[in-house]
Design a protein around this motif. Sequence first.
Motif: not given
Length: 522
Positions: A423-427, A485-493
């Motif tokens: 599963m994918t978790i994201a904040v 971590l996915e490419p730099p975003i505001q938060g994480f996925s």
Amino acid sequence: MAFDGIQITNRGRNLLAKAEAGQTKITYTKFSAGDGKLAGQMPIALKALINEKISFPVSRLKIQSENVVVPGFDFSNQGISNGFFFREVGLWATDPDLGEILYAYANAGEGAEYIDAQNTSAVLKKLFNFELTVSNESRVTVVVDDTIIYATPQDVADALKNAKDYTDTKIADVKVPDATTTVKGIVRLSENYKDNRSTTVPNSKALSDLYTASMADKGKVFMDDFDFLLAPGVWRVDRSTFTPATDHSPPGAYPKGGLFVAKSDVTEGLAAVHLYVDDTGGIFKRVRTVAGAWTTWSELADKNYAAPKQHSHTASDLPSASTQARGITQLNTSTNSTATDQAATPSAVKAAYDRADQAFTQASNGKNGITAAITGKGGNANSGMTWDQLAAAITNLPVKRFASGTFNGQSVTASSWGQSVEMTIAVALPFTVRRIFVRAVLSDVSSGAGSYPNQVDAFVMTSNVFNDNKGAIGWRNNSIGIGYLEPPIQGFSVKLSGSKIDAYAGGSPIAKIAAYEWWAFE
């Protein structure tokens, strides 16, 4: 004397070779002078002067270039009891194996100069330099006696030039700001007394013009009608009587006194003010409007000039001073008074100054403390910054942010037994995340899971750097994995994965992956 050439001796060459090999440094120790003649000897084979008369310490060492050094000494006949021909000279150095050796030698032959004894002539002083080639100037040093060093004319000239160049450079670098009411600096003179710029001051011409245009003594009034007295200054009035109806003088005024005329700085034309002060103390005022009409004279102070022309007034007869008009002023010892018609006593002024100085010191100390705090945190600040610049420096401080939270058991269950699950978790966060930690649980949710359904309960970690992620392994190699971590975003996925469940003694285990707490770092 004329020394044709300076030759390094065999011992000197051996010492130079040791220095080139890095085994030692060449330390020059002294010079010696003598009157010996060469009689078939080879100068390079000499181990001492042929007939030494006197020796001198090395007084200087000049680096001519990377491979050329110039040791020197100060020759003097001081202490010489018998004169001699200065024909030979030698430079000595220290060899680590042999001790002090004759390093270089020169002979003037028939070009020798006779040196008188000290008691037969004035004290003689000469400066001598030896120019020598070495492999590396950094491997050369001298033994110097500071008490006998003399500066050559060239040394003095070089020092003066260096001092002048340094001073000229520093003066050229001085940036003097324009002067303000709070900062010392360059002031520009203005010959216009009406110049209202804050960066100029009036010169002598401006002050002279201002005096001529304001309170200059205009002499006795030369015309009968006050309406025509418009030139700025002070007019002296000396008449026997006034006739207000025709000469427009102040009604009831004594006909001897002074008429003060002031013009408006704005209109330049029609507007003017008349203030007549008679010799008995009467004060009268009127204004000429921009339209050219005179207002009625107003009496600002009572007077009594009945024979024999005496008068009496009290302070109440005069107006109070204000920021718009002159008048009487009451003294006040308070430093907090807001009265507009009072003046502070010297003690009150000093107390106010002391409070202002204390406030300035506190503000300065506060600024220094803030500056130290900013630089202590890795920021860029100095005490010369304004408060706005310090605020910007605080905003720009290097800060690594951190956040934490929970997924409240967010989970995904495998579709059947023997299957893995992910599963994918994201904040969403207000900063780009570089590393996270997650508490995850891999469990068996089949009906035969028994009393211990959790196979793995652990913290896993990952970052945005390849090969920098850590999963967890439990009983029978059941495991939890975590992606990057996915490419730099505001938060994480990020993706969590659970292996298929390998249960003891078979069964039909069904995998479930769940996430709980999380920690994220900038």
